[in-house]
Design a protein around this motif. Structure first.
Motif, PDB file in Angstrom:
ATOM      1  N   TYR A 180      33.401 -36.967 -44.519  1.00  0.00           N
ATOM      2  CA  TYR A 180      32.270 -37.505 -43.872  1.00  0.00           C
ATOM      3  C   TYR A 180      32.448 -39.641 -44.530  1.00  0.00           C
ATOM      4  N   PRO A 181      31.998 -39.856 -43.702  1.00  0.00           N
ATOM      5  CA  PRO A 181      32.012 -41.939 -43.902  1.00  0.00           C
ATOM      6  C   PRO A 181      31.534 -42.118 -45.337  1.00  0.00           C
ATOM      7  N   PHE A 182      30.935 -41.233 -46.119  1.00  0.00           N
ATOM      8  CA  PHE A 182      30.669 -42.010 -47.682  1.00  0.00           C
ATOM      9  C   PHE A 182      30.804 -41.462 -48.431  1.00  0.00           C
ATOM     10  N   GLY A 183      30.930 -41.965 -49.595  1.00  0.00           N
ATOM     11  CA  GLY A 183      30.925 -40.979 -50.496  1.00  0.00           C
ATOM     12  C   GLY A 183      29.059 -41.377 -51.254  1.00  0.00           C
ATOM     13  N   TRP A 184      28.989 -40.224 -52.928  1.00  0.00           N
ATOM     14  CA  TRP A 184      28.322 -40.807 -53.885  1.00  0.00           C
ATOM     15  C   TRP A 184      28.499 -40.821 -54.755  1.00  0.00           C
ATOM     16  N   LEU A 185      27.621 -42.140 -55.462  1.00  0.00           N
ATOM     17  CA  LEU A 185      28.044 -43.295 -56.735  1.00  0.00           C
ATOM     18  C   LEU A 185      27.399 -42.159 -57.807  1.00  0.00           C
ATOM     19  N   GLY A 186      27.910 -41.745 -58.748  1.00  0.00           N
ATOM     20  CA  GLY A 186      26.995 -40.702 -60.166  1.00  0.00           C
ATOM     21  C   GLY A 186      27.026 -41.466 -60.984  1.00  0.00           C
ATOM     22  N   VAL A 187      26.142 -41.311 -62.004  1.00  0.00           N
ATOM     23  CA  VAL A 187      25.696 -41.682 -63.203  1.00  0.00           C
ATOM     24  C   VAL A 187      24.792 -40.972 -64.046  1.00  0.00           C
ATOM     25  N   LEU A 188      25.769 -40.986 -65.373  1.00  0.00           N
ATOM     26  CA  LEU A 188      24.593 -40.007 -66.195  1.00  0.00           C
ATOM     27  C   LEU A 188      24.589 -40.713 -67.441  1.00  0.00           C
ATOM     28  N   SER A 189      23.471 -41.113 -67.829  1.00  0.00           N
ATOM     29  CA  SER A 189      22.239 -41.332 -68.187  1.00  0.00           C
ATOM     30  C   SER A 189      21.658 -40.610 -69.952  1.00  0.00           C
ATOM     31  N   GLU A 190      21.328 -41.095 -70.175  1.00  0.00           N
ATOM     32  CA  GLU A 190      20.532 -40.713 -71.875  1.00  0.00           C
ATOM     33  C   GLU A 190      19.616 -41.272 -71.799  1.00  0.00           C
ATOM     34  N   THR A 191      18.313 -40.902 -70.362  1.00  0.00           N
ATOM     35  CA  THR A 191      16.963 -41.174 -70.517  1.00  0.00           C
ATOM     36  C   THR A 191      16.609 -40.007 -70.066  1.00  0.00           C
ATOM     37  N   PRO A 192      15.280 -40.494 -69.922  1.00  0.00           N
ATOM     38  CA  PRO A 192      14.500 -39.300 -69.401  1.00  0.00           C
ATOM     39  C   PRO A 192      14.241 -39.204 -67.854  1.00  0.00           C
ATOM     40  N   PRO A 193      14.156 -37.506 -67.582  1.00  0.00           N
ATOM     41  CA  PRO A 193      14.251 -37.549 -66.304  1.00  0.00           C
ATOM     42  C   PRO A 193      12.920 -37.841 -65.010  1.00  0.00           C
ATOM     43  N   VAL A 194      14.065 -38.822 -64.237  1.00  0.00           N
ATOM     44  CA  VAL A 194      12.469 -39.362 -63.688  1.00  0.00           C
ATOM     45  C   VAL A 194      11.641 -38.122 -62.846  1.00  0.00           C
ATOM     46  N   SER A 195      12.229 -37.256 -62.513  1.00  0.00           N
ATOM     47  CA  SER A 195      11.083 -36.294 -62.207  1.00  0.00           C
ATOM     48  C   SER A 195      12.040 -34.758 -62.722  1.00  0.00           C
ATOM     49  N   ARG A 196      10.838 -33.836 -62.817  1.00  0.00           N
ATOM     50  CA  ARG A 196      10.987 -32.690 -63.504  1.00  0.00           C
ATOM     51  C   ARG A 196      11.603 -32.108 -62.815  1.00  0.00           C
ATOM     52  N   GLU A 197      11.570 -32.362 -61.067  1.00  0.00           N
ATOM     53  CA  GLU A 197      12.251 -31.108 -60.059  1.00  0.00           C
ATOM     54  C   GLU A 197      13.486 -32.019 -59.011  1.00  0.00           C
ATOM     55  N   ILE A 198      13.794 -31.380 -58.802  1.00  0.00           N
ATOM     56  CA  ILE A 198      15.396 -32.337 -58.198  1.00  0.00           C
ATOM     57  C   ILE A 198      14.610 -33.138 -56.709  1.00  0.00           C
ATOM     58  N   LEU A 199      15.809 -34.407 -56.606  1.00  0.00           N
ATOM     59  CA  LEU A 199      14.322 -34.663 -55.704  1.00  0.00           C
ATOM     60  C   LEU A 199      15.976 -35.783 -54.622  1.00  0.00           C
TER      61      LEU A 199
END
Length: 389
Positions: A180-199
């Motif tokens: 695929y002609p793109f990638g995913w930039l991922g960040v892990l942070s010690e913060t409460p999730p913005v959603s309790r379910e995957i968005l």
């Protein structure tokens, strides 16, 4: 050294196969090229299908998962500033489980140690030999000396860059790939999730995903161009971009903070066949890679383990070799099903270079159809929670 099954690769699939076999009285040795600390330091998937959850419980490593994991009964699919929830539990009767791969690997290491299983870390230059005969063996170097393991079977759980797949002759191996002609930039942070379910969010600026590990550990992604480097993204730049791509009501409650880990993952769909050659079996990333859209990677590796584990139990405990003979066919059928789903979902949600107006309207139309059609949501949910074994 002599064992029944030599397992190349000490990630979750190799450790899980070893643990399951041990509990049935089948001997195995696991060879891992990296140190245990390195393996445990890898940040990977964290959304588990019900079949994966059941197999971890059968392996005796589900206690912490059941206590600390988060049941995921639905998922949210969003367009530009709108979204809808697919109720996985109501449609399929099944839920996903949020439980990180690092935690799974730690539980498996602990279980193998408790049962005095043989896991050899920092095994260099691992090489299978004579796997097309009845007397295969594997060599490796450690502490400056060469060692040999004679075995009945070899399980290649050593990933995309491992030696196992390369053991199969080129005139036998067939490889299928979409880069695929793109990638995913991922960040892990010690913060409460913005959603309790995957968005999963589709936006004109590119795809975004919000996931979580626990109540104060969140995993977020944004689509980036192929060739981007992580050093060009500050934490502030990431948060600004992520906020733009998710629905406004979520952006308003997003809690940001310093990144614990930041990386860019390229995306590809890849399948190698056959998944068995002689007495060598390919398992997990050694045979297939899928984009992380839809959370199929680790779950597919576990489904391979399921088929191979039951095949070996049939061979050793029941005198039935049918599972060994059909392993490649059974595993590949599920692999291709999941590959199709992740390819479709990736194509639907991401922006492509030189994408035409027609292409974009087709994406919008398909998303709209998914919001309005119970049948479309049922098909989505059935594949998302995992096709049956």
């Amino acid at each position: 050294m002599r064992t029944q099954v030599c397992i190349i690769g000490g990630g979750p699939s190799g450790l899980l196969l070893s643990q399951l076999l041990h509990r049935k009285g089948i001997d195995s040795v696991v060879l891992e090229r990296r140190s245990r600390e390195y393996v445990l330091g890898r940040i990977r998937a964290g959304v588990l299908e019900p079949g994966t959850v059941a197999l971890l419980r059968e392996a005796g490593v589900g206690h912490r998962m059941d206590e600390l994991g988060i049941a995921d009964e639905g998922t949210v699919v969003a367009g530009e500033n709108w979204g809808f929830r697919v109720d996985l539990k109501a449609i399929t009767g099944k839920s996903m489980m949020v439980w990180g791969q690092t935690e799974i690997t730690q539980d498996l290491y602990d279980a193998r140690d408790a049962m005095e299983g043989t896991v050899i870390d920092e095994a260099d230059a691992v090489k299978p030999h004579d796997v097309d005969t009845d007397t295969p063996y594997v060599t490796y170097y450690k502490d400056g000396a060469e060692h040999r393991i004679d075995c009945d079977w070899v399980a290649g759980c050593d990933g995309f860059h491992g030696v196992s797949r390369r053991t199969i002759p080129q005139d036998v191996l067939t490889e299928y790939e979409r880069v695929y002609p793109f990638g995913w930039l991922g960040v892990l942070s010690e913060t409460p999730p913005v959603s309790r379910e995957i968005l999963y969010a589709s936006h004109s600026r590119g795809f975004a995903l919000a996931s979580l590990r626990n109540d104060n550990l969140s995993r977020y992604y944004v689509q980036v161009d192929k060739g981007e480097v992580v050093e060009s993204w500050s934490d502030d730049a990431f948060w600004d971009e992520f906020r733009r791509r998710i629905p406004e009501e979520m952006a308003d409650r997003l809690v940001t903070g310093p990144s614990v880990e930041k990386s860019i993952a390229p995306l590809r769909s890849y399948v190698a066949e056959p998944m068995r050659w002689g007495r060598l079996f390919l398992v997990g990333d050694a045979a297939h890679i899928v984009p992380p859209t839809g959370a199929k990677g680790l779950n597919l590796a576990v489904s391979d383990v399921y088929y191979l584990y039951h095949a070996l139990v049939g061979h050793y405990l029941e005198g039935d070799d049918s599972g060994l003979e059909t392993y490649a066919e059974q595993a590949a059928r599920r692999v291709w099903g999941a590959t199709r789903f992740s390819w479709w979902f990736t194509t639907l949600m991401h922006r492509y270079p030189e994408q035409s107006g027609f292409d974009r309207r087709m994406q919008e139309t398909e998303l709209d159809f998914l919001t309005r059609s119970e049948a479309a949501q049922a098909a989505f949910a059935e594949q998302y929670v995992g096709l049956p074994y």
